[in-house]
Design an enzyme around this catalytic site. Structure first.
Site, PDB file in Angstrom:
ATOM      1  N   ASP A 107      82.885  56.900  35.555  1.00  0.00           N
ATOM      2  CA  ASP A 107      83.685  55.770  35.062  1.00  0.00           C
ATOM      3  C   ASP A 107      85.171  56.069  34.886  1.00  0.00           C
ATOM      4  OD1 ASP A 107      83.719  57.308  32.682  1.00  0.00           O
ATOM      5  OD2 ASP A 107      81.965  56.262  31.895  1.00  0.00           O
ATOM      6  N   HIS A 122      79.191  63.857  39.518  1.00  0.00           N
ATOM      7  CA  HIS A 122      78.507  62.794  40.278  1.00  0.00           C
ATOM      8  C   HIS A 122      79.492  61.823  40.923  1.00  0.00           C
ATOM      9  CE1 HIS A 122      74.585  63.444  37.737  1.00  0.00           C
ATOM     10  NE2 HIS A 122      74.760  64.354  38.659  1.00  0.00           N
ATOM     11  N   CYS A 130      84.277  56.603  53.121  1.00  0.00           N
ATOM     12  CA  CYS A 130      83.666  56.209  54.387  1.00  0.00           C
ATOM     13  C   CYS A 130      82.543  57.187  54.704  1.00  0.00           C
ATOM     14  CB  CYS A 130      84.704  56.229  55.505  1.00  0.00           C
ATOM     15  SG  CYS A 130      83.933  55.960  57.109  1.00  0.00           S
TER      16      CYS A 130
END
Ligand code: NAD
Length: 255
Positions: A107, A122, A130
């Protein structure tokens, strides 16, 4: 529940004796910023089971379905602000006591609170990547229209873009993994905040730190899988416990 002042004082003393401190944070660190963890009832994750949606296989099979979930997530992340717990960790870093934060959260709130040394275990939901050529984009980038009905595509190779979040089934970024193992080997103490300590390999980091002699200090609303190994478990909200702990530590520093 009122905080036990004696335990806060004892923990502050331990941290000062055993610094540098390294923090491992999980979803619970951001609950007070309005982002639900995986466990809260009635939240985002009741509607979108992460084991069904947050897998790389699900994304490749049906990206539109997963992007629908990501649009709702963006609605929550976009409005969130750092809370008192994030800010307390930034103060500890500024005071030279906290070496780094290894976060499982995507976040960006530690960085927004002012923390500088943040390892994104993470990934980060504020970036797009992409899947073919690995180009990165900011979601706010003018080149990318985050349109509810269309999946964003890469400007260079036209492949589908995915938020730079590590989905189940994807490898942890190598640099994050290497830096985390290095920090775990070097830290004097580790503080583990708002994580159920069930998602591997992040859940193994505290135990590795402990094998190297670092005491483990846990901050959580309840006891977890890690509590039996922790030297201290401070039960309470991160946004209450961390400011009290940061005050107690900083007050003890010579002026
Ligand atoms: P989890 O949902 O499995 O566990 C959250 C833990 O936080 C629980 O043990 C809960 O008791 C505790 N908690 C809840 N509110 C708290 C508070 N105010 N103060 C202190 N503790 C509190 O989350 P996890 O262990 O981080 O693992 C889930 C995975 O999903 C991780 O990869 C995680 O980063 C990701 N995730 C991230 C976000 C985010 O970026 N904010 C949100 C949800 C899930």
């Amino acid at each position: 529940m009122a905080l036990d002042k004696n335990i806060i004082e004892q923990t502050a003393k331990l941290i000062l004796e055993r610094r540098p401190l390294v923090a491992l944070t999980g979803a619970g660190a951001s609950v007070e910023s309005g982002i639900p963890d995986f466990r809260s009832a009635g939240g985002l994750w009741d509607k979108f089971d992460p084991m069904e949606y947050a897998t790389i296989q699900a994304f490749k099979r049906d990206p539109q379905r997963v992007w629908n979930m990501l649009h709702e997530l963006e609605g929550t992340l976009g409005k969130s602000q750092p809370n008192a717990g994030h800010r307390a960790l930034a103060r500890l870093e500024e005071a030279g006591l906290l070496k780094a934060i290894i976060t499982q959260n995507i976040d960006n709130l530690h960085q927004e609170a002012g923390s500088e040394e943040v390892i994104e275990f993470h990934g980060n939901g504020r970036r797009l990547r992409c899947l073919r050529c690995n180009e990165f984009y900011a979601p706010s980038s003018t080149e990318i229209a985050l349109d509810q009905d269309k999946i964003p595509h890469c400007q260079h190779c036209d492949a589908i873009l995915k938020p730079d979040i590590i989905f189940f089934g994807e490898a942890i970024p190598e640099d994050a993994l290497e830096r985390s193992y290095q920090l775990v080997a070097e830290c004097g103490a580790m503080i583990i905040i708002g994580t159920s300590a069930t998602v591997m390999p992040a859940a193994a980091l505290p135990l590795l730190a402990q094998q190297r002699g670092a005491p483990l200090i846990e901050v959580n609303l309840e006891r977890t899988e890690l509590s039996h190994a922790a030297d201290t478990t401070l039960i309470g909200k991160a946004g209450k416990v961390l400011p009290a702990l940061a005050d107690a530590i900083i007050e003890r520093l010579p002026s």
